[in-house]
Every structure is written in C-alpha cells, then in structure tokens.
Design a protein around this motif. Structure first.
Motif, short mmCIF file in Angstrom:
data_model
loop_
_atom_site.label_atom_id
_atom_site.label_comp_id
_atom_site.label_asym_id
_atom_site.label_seq_id
_atom_site.Cartn_x
_atom_site.Cartn_y
_atom_site.Cartn_z
N TRP A 171 -4.52 3.13 9.19
CA TRP A 171 -4.16 2.46 7.93
C TRP A 171 -5.26 1.47 7.60
O TRP A 171 -5.53 0.55 8.36
N ASN B 111 1.71 5.99 5.31
CA ASN B 111 2.70 6.93 5.81
C ASN B 111 2.97 6.61 7.28
O ASN B 111 2.03 6.37 8.04
N ASP C 220 0.86 -1.18 0.00
CA ASP C 220 0.00 0.00 0.00
C ASP C 220 0.90 1.24 0.00
O ASP C 220 1.42 1.65 1.03
N LYS C 221 1.10 1.83 -1.16
CA LYS C 221 2.02 2.95 -1.30
C LYS C 221 1.51 4.23 -0.64
O LYS C 221 2.26 5.20 -0.51
N THR C 222 0.24 4.23 -0.20
CA THR C 222 -0.30 5.42 0.45
C THR C 222 0.03 5.43 1.95
O THR C 222 -0.20 6.45 2.62
#
Length: 533
Positions: A421, A408, A404-406
């Motif tokens: 998340w 943070n 999941d590149k989103t």
C-alpha cells in the motif's frame, strides 16, 4: 598469554566500532539493483536528507538474506572435545573423533525447525580446519576421524543441499596455531589460500561470516588483516554471498543476547574517507572508495532523524542478531540442562526477526557428532508454537475503510512483501478494518516493502472498544518485519495510524494473531541419536 587474551578481548568487543572500510576492490564489483547507498550533496537540508534516506534500498543479496529471517550457526571442532570455548592453537588433532557424526542429522533438524541456512565454523580461533586444507597439517586429516580421510565441510555442504538449506562458512581471521600469524603479508596470503579453498570446493556459498577477533602472533606482532583482499576474493568466487558481520553487507546488532533494538533502522550514516573530493569525483569513482560506519554502531539509535541529519552519506546496512541456544557457543555436557526453553526462543524471535533483524541461532553438536536431544526438543516446541501463532491472520477477509479507495485488504494479507500500500497525500496515513467477526488477538505484524525503502517512523494500533477508539500498542520502525505483543484485545474493528513517515509508506503486510501456550513434547522412548547410528 593473559596479556594476549586481554588485548584480544578488547579488540573483539569493539569489532563494530572498528569495522573496516568497504574497500575499493569490493565496491567496484558490487552489482546493485537498488539504491544501496546515497552520497548526499554538500549543504543538503534536513528534509532533503530525510527524503534521500527514504529512497535507500537493499542490494539483491541483502534483500534475499533478509527474507531468510532465521539462520543457524554450527560451532563444532576441537573445542567440543576439549570442553572449552576458545582454543589456544596447541590442541592435539588426535582428540577429534566424533564416533556418531552425521551431518544429515544436523541439516534435517535445522531444516525441520524452519531455518533457511546453516553457517559452519570451518575454522575457529584455534586454527583447526574441518577440511583437509593444503596449507596446514592442523586439520581433520591429522585426526583419527575417518582415518584422516574425512572432510567435514564437504559432508555438511552436501547435507545442506539434501535438506534444501543454504550454506555459509565461518573462517576465523585469528589463528592461534599458524606460525605466520602476526607477519601480516605472509599470513594474509595464507588466509586467502584457505578462503579460496572454501569458496571453490564446496559448491554455492551463500554467506561468509567474519568476526574481528585479533591478537598478537608468536612473533609478538599484531596481525593487520587485509579485509580489502578478503572481500574482493569473495566477490570474485561467490558473488551472491553476503559478507557478515565484519563486512559490507550485514552488521552485528551489538550484543549476543538475542535481542535487537526497539528502533532498528537499516539505513545508517556512513562517512567517506575522502569527503572533500565528493563534489568533484564521479559516482563510479566514489564507488571505488571505502565507506566506514559513522559513530558507535552498538548505540540504541543508529538511524533516526536526529542521527542522520548531519550525515554525508547513507547506506543500507541491516542488522543480524546472533545468540546460542546454550550458554556457550560450543557444546558442553554440563549445559544439557540449560538449553534455552521454547518460551525463551519465542521471545528471542519476537525481539530479533520481529525488530527488523535476522536471527542467527547457534546449535552446537555434541562430542558424538550429533545435535543433542535437549536442543532438538526445545527447537521442535518453539517451531510448533511459532507456526501455531502465525497460522491464522485474523485480518484476512476484513472490509477496509480508508481515504485511499484503491486499498484492498488482499494487498496487506497476501504474504507477499513485493505488493504494498503506497498511499498518496500527507501523514497521518490510516485505515480501518472491520473484521469478519469479533476476535481475540494479542499480536500485531507489520511489514514494509523494503525494496522500495524503509520509511515508517511511528505507528499506532487502535481498537474499537466500548464505542470508542482505544490505543492497543504503538511502535517506531517497521522495516522488513515488526512484531508487537500486547494484552489481549476483543473487538471487531481496528485502526492503524502511521503518523510519522519519511515519505509515503510502502506497507506490505498487516496481521493480527493470537498467542497460544507452548506445548513441549515428551522425550521419545528411544533417544534421537539412536536413529542416526
């Protein structure tokens, strides 16, 4: 008398098994902001039930209560002066005379120890009231304390506001002094009258705490409590107060050891009293019916897939862990040397708050009317140790790798359980953290965003050691908070794997911490109690 005590003990020990329905008058007044309970359709598949469970969320009052994490019980009354735990109702109010009583000291020490609420035992089983009730003379008004002009409930409620503590009341349904006890209709009105006094004369009440103690009255008859009316009155007069543990908002964990379950689900099965009508009645009608717990609420497993697969209804019903800092619930001079150590309190915190429960710790004042020095020293060292452990999250500032590149790292380390998340896709869900530098740690913290639901069923923490991933620890439920301790690990890279979840998890917080030795301050040269004279 022995027969009465035996029957009472049996009832008291089974209170969770006998939790009464969340009655129609209560449910009609509930203001749910979430999906606090789910009525399952007849013939629902196991997968449909699992998904429904993942969407059950706490009510606004339950969520606010859970976020408190630690609250304090204060047991004080005639038992303190008679050196006993359970009074008989025949005790003389003239014995109640705490010469140094100072509720500011109670509130300050409890607030300094980072508790968020104080629950006062306004009336225990002996029936003695710590306020001048209009409905009995068995009160502080009949004592020499303050020449009979005192109101201890008023004093402690004001002290709580002064030290920014929430305020709760305990009112024992069992009353061994009141002659009408056992004459159910008459006594229930008496109890409602006293409950109304507590809920209208002392400002905001944030929690009402009932146990299920019940015995025979002087007429030889067993009292039947009108829980429906009690709950309705609370919802009318103090609508934001949670009702525990003989109540619809919070359940007892099942022991008074201070230790919660390794697997603690806040979502548990409930049975509806007229199940056959569910298909034809509207949800609002069902809301006005009562729910009772399904099965044994003190079992080690209350809400796993195995436990809910045949459920007809599911409800958010979180756990409270109550324990006393001393062997007894009331102060006894002989127990000054047996106050729980800071190390023991730390272990209790990890095993209650760290297991998706709220910790309710009893801190009883002594016969002078002050919290004892021994209790204060232990509380201070415990607080300092806990704050030292949780001061630095070694995961903060890490770089993160995930499908999941989103994702943070700030989402997981911002100390905000509303940000989380919520990965897409199928399990297992995982991410890797590259720490800012290699570090030693031995504590894992996880939190779910429970306003979305409790979903995680199993997770594993791994560390990169000797060029390979090694399992450090694992667990089942997370819920509001999960804390796990393990042998110290030294690494610069960790991986969290959530390999079983009811739906995509909503992970709010991730923390790595280092335990530190508990340091106990030496006693002050002047007694604490001298400061409050």
């Amino acid at each position: 008398m022995q027969k009465l005590q035996n029957s009472t003990l049996i009832v008291f020990s089974s209170l969770i098994l006998l939790l009464v329905a969340v009655k129609n008058a209560v449910l009609a007044q509930e203001n749910y902001t979430g999906n606090n309970f789910v009525i399952l359709k007849s013939g629902s598949s196991e997968q449909e039930i699992i998904e429904a469970a993942a969407h059950v969320t706490p009510s606004a009052r339950q969520l606010a209560w859970q976020r408190l994490e630690t609250t304090a019980f204060v047991h004080f009354g005639l038992n303190t002066f008679y050196n006993q735990e359970w009074g008989r109702g025949t005790e003389d109010p003239a014995r109640f005379n705490p010469t140094l009583l100072n509720t500011d000291q109670w509130a300050k020490e409890i607030s300094d120890a980072c508790f968020k609420m104080l629950i006062m035992t306004c009336k225990h089983h002996d029936g003695f009231c710590l306020w001048p009730s209009k409905f009995t003379n068995h009160t502080v008004a009949s004592s020499p304390w303050m020449n009979g002009k005192g109101d201890l409930v008023k004093q402690i409620s004001e002290s709580c506001r002064k030290y920014k503590l929430k305020f709760g009341v305990y009112l024992s349904p069992w009353d061994r002094h009141e002659p009408s006890y056992g004459n159910s209709t008459v006594y229930n009105q008496y109890f409602l009258n006293q409950l109304a006094e507590l809920l209208t004369n002392y400002g905001t009440v944030d929690e009402v705490w009932f146990d299920g103690a019940c015995g025979e009255g002087p007429n030889g008859r067993k009292q039947v409590y009108d829980w429906e009316s009690y709950y309705a009155l609370i919802r009318k007069l103090q609508p934001n107060a949670v009702i525990a543990v003989m109540g619809p908002d919070v359940r007892w964990v099942g022991t008074e050891s201070g230790y919660g379950r390794e697997m603690e689900w806040s979502v548990v099965p409930f049975e509806q009293s007229n199940q056959e009508k569910i298909a034809t009645e509207s949800q609002q009608t069902i809301l006005e019916k009562g729910f009772i717990p399904s099965g044994d609420m003190v079992e080690q497993d209350l809400g796993s897939r195995q436990k809910i697969k045949n459920a007809k209804n599911l409800i958010w019903y979180p756990s409270e862990v109550d324990v006393s800092i001393r062997p007894g619930w009331f102060w006894h001079e002989s127990e000054n040397s047996t106050v729980k150590s800071p190390e023991k309190l730390l272990d209790i915190y990890f095993s209650s708050v760290g297991r998706n429960s709220l910790l309710l710790l009893n801190i009883p004042p002594d016969s002078l009317g002050l919290i004892n020095d021994a209790d204060i020293r232990s509380l201070k060292a415990w607080k300092n140790a806990l704050q030292s452990i949780l001061k630095v999250n070694l995961a903060t500032g890490s770089t993160i790798n995930s499908r999941d590149k989103t994702l943070n790292i700030n989402t997981l380390t911002d100390l905000n359980d509303n940000t989380s998340w919520n990965p897409a896709g199928m399990e297992p869900f995982s991410f890797e953290l590259n720490l800012k530098s290699a570090a030693d740690f031995d504590v894992l913290l996880l939190q779910e965003n429970i306003s979305i639901g409790q979903r995680i069923e199993h997770f594993i923490l791994e560390a990169w050691i000797e060029n390979d991933w090694k399992k450090v620890t694992e667990g089942t439920t997370v819920g509001y908070k999960r804390l796990l301790r393990f042998p110290s690990v030294h690494t610069n890279k960790v991986r969290l794997i959530i390999d079983q979840s009811r739906l995509a998890p909503a992970l709010a917080e991730f923390g790595l911490y280092r335990q530190l030795p508990v340091v106990i301050a030496k006693p002050a040269s002047a007694s604490f109690r001298n400061l409050w004279k």
